[in-house]
Every structure is written in structure tokens, then in C-alpha cells.
Design a protein around this motif. Structure first.
Motif, PDB file in Angstrom:
ATOM      1  N   THR A 117       0.856  -1.183   0.000  1.00  0.00           N
ATOM      2  CA  THR A 117       0.000   0.000   0.000  1.00  0.00           C
ATOM      3  C   THR A 117       0.896   1.238   0.000  1.00  0.00           C
ATOM      4  O   THR A 117       1.841   1.329   0.795  1.00  0.00           O
ATOM      5  CB  THR A 117      -0.918   0.019   1.231  1.00  0.00           C
TER       6      THR A 117
ATOM      7  N   PRO B 294      -0.195   7.678   2.123  1.00  0.00           N
ATOM      8  CA  PRO B 294      -1.341   8.565   1.885  1.00  0.00           C
ATOM      9  C   PRO B 294      -0.936   9.725   0.983  1.00  0.00           C
ATOM     10  O   PRO B 294       0.119  10.329   1.166  1.00  0.00           O
ATOM     11  CB  PRO B 294      -1.703   9.060   3.294  1.00  0.00           C
TER      12      PRO B 294
ATOM     13  N   SER C 217      -9.877   6.391   2.027  1.00  0.00           N
ATOM     14  CA  SER C 217      -8.614   7.125   2.128  1.00  0.00           C
ATOM     15  C   SER C 217      -7.990   7.417   0.777  1.00  0.00           C
ATOM     16  O   SER C 217      -7.074   8.233   0.684  1.00  0.00           O
ATOM     17  CB  SER C 217      -7.613   6.319   2.964  1.00  0.00           C
TER      18      SER C 217
ATOM     19  N   ARG D   4      -6.023   5.636  -0.700  1.00  0.00           N
ATOM     20  CA  ARG D   4      -4.674   5.070  -0.782  1.00  0.00           C
ATOM     21  C   ARG D   4      -4.666   3.951  -1.825  1.00  0.00           C
ATOM     22  O   ARG D   4      -5.606   3.157  -1.941  1.00  0.00           O
ATOM     23  CB  ARG D   4      -4.221   4.545   0.579  1.00  0.00           C
TER      24      ARG D   4
ATOM     25  N   SER E 182       5.223   8.310   7.117  1.00  0.00           N
ATOM     26  CA  SER E 182       4.421   7.206   6.589  1.00  0.00           C
ATOM     27  C   SER E 182       5.370   6.198   5.943  1.00  0.00           C
ATOM     28  O   SER E 182       6.577   6.231   6.185  1.00  0.00           O
ATOM     29  CB  SER E 182       3.383   7.729   5.586  1.00  0.00           C
TER      30      SER E 182
END
Length: 949
Positions: A564, A567, A668, A670, A711
Motif C-alpha cells: 500500500t 497517503p 482514504s 490510498r 508514513s
């Protein structure tokens, strides 16, 4: 009993590991020197193997005397020649000049059965020791102009011994005898350019005999010759001299009518064949009617196969030695059958190594010259190993040579035409060249290799040993300690069952980098390095994005990526067409050369490049590919297509197309890439992927977010685990690359929200509400939005009859009555706006959530929490995705069933909302916009109050 001319048996010098070529006989010529074939004892040309030959009676007239046991050792073998003759007396029609006898395919002579007689120049065969005798030759002649004898008088000479003579250089065997002071030699040969049958040639010399009343030397003409060989003669360790074919075909059946025939070719001094044997007289001596080979069920067949590794390390360049053996028992009454078809399957995991490809060349069929006498002309770069063949009919280590890589003829790894090998074993001393063409099929899922040689010639061998070149490393060793077993599927010419002795297998002891090897597939380590990051950390900037995975030798196969992105890491899809499924199907069916020349996917869908390093050892093969944007795939709204032309050295394996599903988390935004299983075998080659690098480098495509919180790009990599062909057994390795954007604070934040009421604005009525939020493209993205309506508007509890549950929402099955509005969002990243219904969805809070379900190229759910605030209602969107939105519109319809109700007449005085917006970079912008109404009178302007932090 008349003496008859004979035949000899030439030496076998090859192994049964080559393909049988069809015997091609020359057309009959005008030469006519030998009597025609018949089924009588006086047949002009006859030949055969006999169990008994009392007083030279074995002939077509006595089929009961013929030897029929397949792969057996006949007591005698004979040939007979009678020159055409007529009055006066028995006068030959001409002087026999040259004779060639071609034996049946599979009839084997062993010149190692007795010691060679080594003759010095001019030395007579009569000096040979008795131990080298292998037969007898009896000659009958016809007197020519002998004083005192009638013309054509027959002269029968006593049989003389035939000896096993040391062959001259370039000959596989030589036999000789002397008659009346004249030396006669039988020059042996093997038709290795065709079906490897044996033959011999005799150059007939003129004979002078002391005959007639005066006893003077006088010239005579050859009338008959009968040559008999002792088939069972031999030494204890060398075996019998003759062995019959190990087949039991029925010569009465059309396909086998000539299988057991012996052919004669001849010419004369009067009728010379300039290209003898081409152009010579040709005669056939088939088996007598009713005679056929028998006893195949008694023929043993117990071949063996084995592989010895060329390294002690797993998953490393390997140069193994592969051996096929057939037992040879010299004292056995029946020999092992010759091999007809050989299939050798090497251990699973011992696969083709891409690292070797750049240094390889391919040998064409013409360069190899199978079926010709031309020298092998394969390029040096095509030599991948050596071959050594042991056969009982030649001295040890006589046959050796090279193994070449054959030219690719197919892109189907199961066909045996994609990978081919040519084996050339030469014996210059004996004038032999054994040329074998082998087809190598590769399992498309596992890469396991099976080499197949079909219709091998009926010739004996005890061992065929192939050793691969260690400097080229064309193979990669298995991934575990073992034992790594080789299996064989051998078919004999006799048709008897293969005893299939088990291969003990070979074991490895170490991992590539040292330490012990893995005992099981699942026991192999898997800890590849991983890096995924943009080219710049600057917030809100378009950038390239690089992902790189590196796997070392000895680790599990890289099978998948499931990660993933941070963000805010998004991409501009606007203006980028998809590579369609039909394009990808075309790519998957294209050759590497065609795909490299012109991509199947449109160039406008190109967003990056890919680079794969494959193969074991220090110098992996590097292959370049392209990355295209593609459409929905496996439930994801988007996907990447990584298209890589797989060209490696002389191989074109086609095109690898791997899809990566790009899931977008709805709340989100994402991006969650999940790859298809990455092939660890392609085109039958064991890839041994060492690294994968994907660069998304299209200009103004990938974009950083506007938040500077710490992140990472994180997820798992999939390894081959216990079985790389079964996803359920894959392993997982967690990976993470930290990321933190920079220069977020300088980004401005100046969004504007306008609210307007329509329709029924009187007390207790349900007005329609429209909210329009506009933002600037260079500003920070909105992270949080809270809109508190004045207490003059509140939530009508009676309208909350139908709420979509979370389960229904997840299944995209919300009831129609749970729709309370619609929304539309425009983003500079998308070619078309996202739009969809606004639901009331069940929540853990007292009031349901307000969810805008926006659909388009991607699906985004903007979730708002509804609660009470200062006597009115407030909706707070706490987690707005970090993506740029230039315009967002939400409409809540009024009228019957409307969500909002007025507590007073909204036209009496202006009302204002409290709007609090917060950016992903931390900036805030609060305001109290007046709700515009459709009232005829203008409400007095209310002061606008806003503030930015």
C-alpha cells in the motif's frame, strides 16, 4: 558341395542414442554380373545367420537352419555370391571388380570379440595367430586359357581362415584372408549418415593359380565365394562376435518386408560403376519365407539413468553429468535390447539458467549436418558440453565429442522444439561420427526438463555420458539438498518392459552464500530487500516513483507483491488511455522480437519501464520491459500491465505480461497494488529472478500528497514457499520503505464553500440544500471538513426511516430509500468527474453517517459524521483523502421525505453556517457563509468571517 562366395559383417561403432534415418538404396543400374536371387541352395546372392550350417547347407532352401532369436548370438553368419556364367563350361560373364554388402539394421558385429591381428606393411594374413580367426572363406574359380584344361573348367579351392585384422586409420574394422598368395581384405564401414547399418567393401583382385597339366600359374576368374563367420566366437570379457537385431517384426507385413534383408552391390571390370556403390548392380537377400525374428519376450532390458551434480551448492550455476547406461553381459546368451526411445527427466529444480543466455549461440540443422558426411560446423558459442560414449564394439573411450545448442524452432516449451540439443561423438581413428538430435521439453510450470531421443538406431552402447560446460552454466542446481533424482522412460526395440532401476539421486550440501542447504522447499529463507519511493519528497509535486525488489540466490522464488502506497501518493489518470485486454492478449501471444519492435499496448498508455534481472550466479541476465496503464482487473478499478519481451541470447521465449491490480481504498484513496503471481518459470526456463525494478516515470503522472506526516510504502512480498506452483503455499515477508514528504507548510490553503437553499423555506417545510466547495490546484488538499448548519435547520427524524447497513453498503446493495442526495467531485487527476448517491449509513454514533458514494474511474466514499451542534446539526468529514479536488458538489433534495426541515421561515432573516476546513499540511480555514435562499427580498448582508492558519 559347391563352394559359395560369402559375406562379412562390419563393425558397429555407434550407440543407440541417435535417430534412425531411412536407408536409401540407389536405383538398379545396367550392370549385371551376379546371378539373380532365388530361394534355392544355388541362389546367386544369399545371406543369413544360421543356428546350424552342416556342409554349407544353410540357404534359402533350408529355412529351418536359420537363427531367429532376437538379440541372440548365431553360431554362424554367411553370405554367398555366384557370378553369372555359361558355356563353355562355367565361364563367368565378366570379372568381378568391387563388392559391397549392406547388412540388416541392427545386425551387430563385435570386432573386439577376438584380438586384432596386427599386420606390418606387405605382411600376409597367414601369419595371424589362430586366436584372431573369425571365419572362413571358400572360393571357386573358372579356368581361363589354361593349357590342357577346357575353357570354363571349375576349380574349387579349400576354405581359408578369415582373420580379425587391425583396422587402418579411419576404418571401424577390417577382416582379411589370403588365397593362392593373393591378399583379400574386407574394409568395414558404418552408414552413420543414414541408419547406421553396417557394411563392408571388397576390392576383388585377379587371382592366379598353379593349375593345368604343367602346374604353371594361370589366371582364373572368380566364380563363387562363400564367406562364413563364427558368430559365437569371443573372449570372456568381450562378448560374442555376432548379435542379431533386437526386434521381432514380421517381414510378411508390408512395413517390415525389407527390414531383415541383406543387400549386395557389385560391378565388374567390364561394367564399371564410376561412383560405386552408386550405379552398381543391386540385389536383395531377404529372409526365407516363413522365417522371422522370435523370442523378444526373452530379451532383457534394464537401462539406467543418473545425474551427478557439478556443484555442491543449491540454486547456483551447475554443470551436471547425465549418464544413460545399458548393461552388457559378455557371457549372456541373449544381449540387452538396443534402446529405441530414450526419455531422461532430470530432477525438478535443475532448470535452464537465463544467466548463460547472452554468451550462447545456436547451431542450425545445416551446420550440424546430421544425415550428411560434411564436417560439423556449429559455432563455438553453441557448444554447451561434451559427450563420451562407450560401446562394446570399439575400444574404450573411442567415441567423444561435443554437445551443441540447437536452433529454436518453436515457442512452445512442451513441444521439444524450443530447446534442442545436438550430440556429435567422433571416433576419427575408426572413421565414425555419431550425430544425435535430441528434443528437450520443459514443464511450463516447474521448468523440469525431459530430453527425448526417438527411433534411435539399433546399435549397442553401454554408456552415454553428457557433461555440461561449467564455464557456461546453462543449468541452475536444484533449490534443496535432495536427494535429487533423475528418471528415465526407455523403450527398447524388443518391446520388452523396462526394468526401471531407481536412480539414487545426488545431494547438495551448501547454500549459495555458504552454510547448510535447505532440506525442504518451505525451509528456504525468504528475506528480499525492498525499496519503494518517489524521486522527490516535495509535497504536491509530480514525480517519478521507483520500486525495486532484490532477491539473492538460495532464497525462495519471488511470487508476488501486495503493498500500500503512502497517503497522498496518487496519479494523474487524465489523458492516459488504457491498454485493453485485447492488447494484452496480443502481447502475450507475440514473440519477443515483435513486441520489442512495436508494443501491443498503445504508446499513449505507457507510464513507465521495468527491468528484470534473472538467473543464478554472479552475472544475471537483464531484460527490459514497459509498464502500461490498464483498466479494471480482478475487482480493482485500475491496473498496471508490465509487459516484458523475453529475449535471451539465441532464444525468443515470447512476451511476459504480468498484471498488477491497483485497488483504491474508498475512504482514504490510498493505492493498494497487488500483483498476479510472478512467474518463476517462463517458456520452460527457470527464471531465478534476482531483482525487479519498476520505474513509473511518465511526466505529470505520479504525484506526492500534501501531508508531511511520517508514513511508508508497506505490505508483504510473496515467496514460493513449499511449492511455487500453488499460491496457497506461498510465504509472506513484511516490507516497508519509510516516506515523509517535505515542504508542506509553504502550501497555501484557500478553499471556498457556498451553501444555497432551494424550494420550501417556510417553517416546517423541507428545503433543498446545495453545497459547492471549490479549491485551487496548487493548494494543500483538504483533510477535514466540518459544516454546522444554523439551528433554523435541523434533521427531520421522520425522514430517517431507511438506513443502509454497513453490510449492505459493502455489498453495494443499499436500498433505494436510503439515498438522501447526490454528489459530484471534479479532480485535476481524472478525466471525468466522480459522482454518485449520498446515503445514510448505519454508524456507531447516535445518528447515521452521511456517505457520498462517488463512482467513476475510481470509487471514493466521503464519510461524514452527523451530530448536534449549538441547537443545529453538524456534519464532519474527518478523513478526506489527500487528493486534489477542484470542485465538490453535494445536493440534499427537499420536499416530501427531505432530510432537512426548517424551524422557522428562512426568508425572514439570513442564516449562516459555521464551516471549519483543515488541510493535510495543517493549515485551517474557517468561515461563516450565509445560506442563500430563493426569497424575493434580499436578506441583509451578514458579515463574512473567515480565518486561515
Amino acid at each position: 558341395m559347391r563352394n559359395r562366395a560369402g559375406r562379412t559383417l562390419a563393425v558397429v561403432s555407434a550407440l543407440a542414442a541417435v535417430l534412425v534415418l531411412a536407408f536409401s538404396a540407389s536405383p538398379a543400374a545396367a550392370i549385371d554380373i551376379i546371378e539373380a536371387q532365388s530361394e534355392t541352395a544355388d541362389a546367386g546372392w544369399q545371406a543369413g545367420t544360421c543356428q546350424l550350417d552342416p556342409l554349407n547347407q544353410c540357404s534359402p532352401a533350408r529355412p529351418d537352419l536359420f537363427f531367429t532369436q532376437a538379440a541372440g548370438h548365431p553360431p554362424t553368419g554367411f553370405t554367398q555370391i555366384i557370378v553369372k556364367h555359361g558355356p563353355p563350361g562355367e565361364t563367368p560373364v565378366g570379372d568381378l571388380k568391387t563388392v559391397r554388402v549392406d547388412l540388416p539394421v541392427g545386425l551387430s558385429v563385435n570386432p573386439q570379440a577376438t584380438p586384432w591381428c596386427k599386420l606390418e606393411a606387405g605382411q600376409s594374413p597367414t601369419t595371424c595367430p589362430p586366436t584372431s580367426q573369425v571365419g572362413t572363406s571358400a572360393i571357386s574359380a573358372s579356368a581361363v586359357s589354361v593349357i590342357g584344361l577346357p575353357l570354363g573348367t571349375r576349380v574349387d579351392l579349400p576354405p581359408v581362415p578369415v582373420y580379425n585384422i587391425e583396422p587402418l586409420n579411419g576404418e571401424p574394422a577390417r577382416f582379411g584372408f589370403e588365397v593362392a598368395g593373393t591378399q583379400v581384405f574386407l574394409e568395414a564401414g558404418v552408414a552413420w549418415q543414414s541408419d547406421y547399418h553396417e557394411f563392408f567393401t571388397i576390392k576383388v583382385a585377379k587371382i592366379e593359380l598353379p593349375i593345368g597339366p604343367l602346374g604353371a600359374l594361370a589366371e582364373v576368374k572368380l566364380l563363387e565365394n562363400r564367406l562364413v563367420f563364427f558368430g559365437t566366437t569371443g573372449q570372456p570379457l568381450s562378448g560374442a562376435f555376432l548379435t542379431t537385431p533386437s526386434t521381432c517384426f514380421d517381414p510378411a507385413a508390408a512395413p517390415f518386408a525389407h527390414t531383415y534383408s541383406t543387400y549386395l552391390r557389385a560391378d565388374s571390370y567390364q561394367e564399371v560403376a564410376p561412383q560405386f556403390p552408386i550405379g552398381g548392380q543391386e540385389l536383395e537377400a531377404p529372409l526365407p519365407k516363413g522365417v522371422k525374428s522370435t523370442g523378444c519376450d526373452k530379451v532383457p532390458f534394464s537401462p539406467s539413468v543418473a545425474t551427478v551434480g557439478g556443484t555442491t551448492k543449491t540454486d547456483s550455476p551447475d554443470a551436471p553429468t547425465i549418464e544413460v547406461g545399458v548393461p552388457y553381459e559378455p557371457a549372456a546368451e541373449i544381449a540387452n535390447s538396443n534402446v529405441r526411445t530414450a526419455r531422461v527427466t532430470t530432477p525438478r529444480g535443475l532448470g535452464l539458467n537465463p544467466s548463460a543466455a547472452p554468451g550462447l549461440k545456436a547451431c542450425t540443422d545445416k551446420q550440424f549436418g546430421k544425415g550428411t558426411t560434411a564436417p560439423v560446423a556449429c559455432p563455438a558459442g553453441s557448444a554447451i558440453g561434451t559427450v563420451s560414449i562407450q560401446t562394446p564394439v570399439l575400444p574404450p573411450d573411442s567415441l567423444s565429442g561435443n554437445v551443441y545448442l540447437g536452433q529454436q524452432l518453436s515457442r512452445d516449451p512442451t513441444s521439444g522444439k524450443e530447446y534442442r540439443v545436438f550430440i556429435d561423438a567422433e571416433a576419427p581413428r575408426f572413421g565414425q561420427s555419431v550425430r544425435v538430435g535430441g528434443e528437450v521439453s520443459a514443464d511450463p510450470a516447474t521448468g523440469q526438463l525431459t530430453t527425448k531421443v526417438e527411433e534411435a538406431p539399433q546399435l549397442p552402447f553401454t554408456s552415454v555420458k553428457v557433461k555440461f560446460d561449467g564455464t557456461k552454466g546453462v543449468l541452475t542446481s536444484p533449490p534443496t539438498c535432495g536427494p535429487n533424482q533423475t528418471t528415465g522412460q526407455m523403450t527398447p526395440w524388443s518391446g520388452t518392459a523396462d526394468a526401471k532401476p531407481a536412480d539414487q539421486g545426488f545431494t547438495l550440501t551448501a547454500a549459495p552464500a555458504g552454510g547448510p542447504c535447505a532440506k525442504t522447499m518451505a525451509g528456504r529463507p525468504f528475506s528480499p530487500s525492498f525499496e519503494a519511493k518517489p524521486g522527490t519528497t516535495k509535497a504536491a509535486k509530480y514525480t517519478d516513483f521507483r520500486t525495486q525488489i532484490v532477491r539473492t540466490d538460495g532464497q525462495q522464488e519471488l511470487k508476488g507483491v501486495d503493498i500500500t502506497l503512502p497517503p497522498g501518493a496518487t496519479a494523474k489518470l487524465k489523458g492516459v488511455p488504457y491498454c485493453k485486454p485485447a492488447d494484452l492478449k496480443e502481447a502475450a501471444g507475440s514473440s519477443a522480437a515483435a513486441e520489442a519492435k512495436k508494443s501491443s499496448c498503445p504508446e499513449k498508455s505507457l507510464i513507465g519501464t521495468a527491468s528484470v534481472r534473472a538467473g543464478s550466479g554472479p552475472s544475471p541476465l537483464q531484460i527490459a520491459g514497459k509498464v502500461f496503464l490498464s483498466g479494471p482487473y480482478k475487482g480493482a478499478p485500475l491496473s498496471l500491465a508490465v509487459v516484458t519481451p523475453a529475449a535471451a541470447g539465441p532464444f525468443d521465449l515470447g512476451t511476459v505480461a504480468v498484471r498488477v491490480a491497483l485497488f483504491v481504498e474508498p475512504e482514504s484513496a490510498r493505492i493498494h497494488p497487488v500483483s498476479d503471481p510472478i512467474p518463476d518459470v517462463f517458456g520452460g526456463a527457470k527464471l531465478s529472478i534476482r531483482s525487479v525494478r519498476v520505474d513509473i516515470n511518465r511526466k505529470t503522472f505520479a504525484r506526492n500528497g500534501t501531508n508531511c506526516r511520517a508514513s511508508a510504502t508497506a505490505g508483504v512480498l510473496r515467496g514460493g514457499g513449499a511449492d511455487p506452483t500453488k499460491p496457497a503455499l506461498f510465504s509472506s515477508f513484511p516490507v516497508s520503505t519509510p516516506f515523509q514528504a517535505t515542504k508542506c507548510k509553504p502550501l497555501k490553503f484557500r478553499p471556498k464553500l457556498k451553501l444555497r437553499l432551494f424550494g420550501q423555506t417556510e417553517r416546517a417545510q423541507h428545503p433543498k440544500l446545495r453545497a459547492i466547495l471549490r479549491a485551487r490546484g496548487k493548494d494543500a488538499d483538504i483533510r477535514r471538513a466540518s459544516v454546522a448548519l444554523p439551528h433554523a435547520l435541523f434533521l427531520d427524524q421522520a425522514s430517517l426511516a431507511t438506513i443502509c447497513t454497513r453490510v449492505q453498503f459493502a455489498a453495494n446493495q443499499c436500498p433505494k430509500r436510503s439515498v438522501y442526495g447526490y454528489a459530484r467531485a471534479t479532480s485535476p487527476l481524472l478525466g471525468k468527474p466522480l459522482k454518485g448517491p449520498v446515503y445514510l449509513r448505519s454508524s456507531n454514533n447516535p445518528l447515521p453517517d452521511l456517505v457520498a458514494h462517488l463512482k467513476g474511474q475510481v470509487t471514493i466514499d466521503v464519510v461524514g459524521k452527523i451530530d448536534s451542534f449549538q441547537g443545529g446539526i453538524r456534519t464532519t468529514f474527518n478523513h478526506v483523502p489527500d487528493v486534489p479536488v477542484s470542485k465538490f458538489t453535494m445536493v440534499l433534495p427537499g420536499g416530501k421525505g427531505g432530510l432537512l426541515v426548517a424551524s422557522r421561515d428562512l426568508c425572514q432573516a439570513p442564516v449562516e453556517a459555521l464551516v471549519r476546513l483543515k488541510a493535510h499540511n495543517g493549515r485551517k480555514r474557517n468561515s461563516r457563509p450565509v445560506l442563500r435562499t430563493p426569497c424575493s427580498q434580499k436578506p441583509s448582508a451578514a458579515p463574512k468571517r473567515s480565518r486561515q492558519k
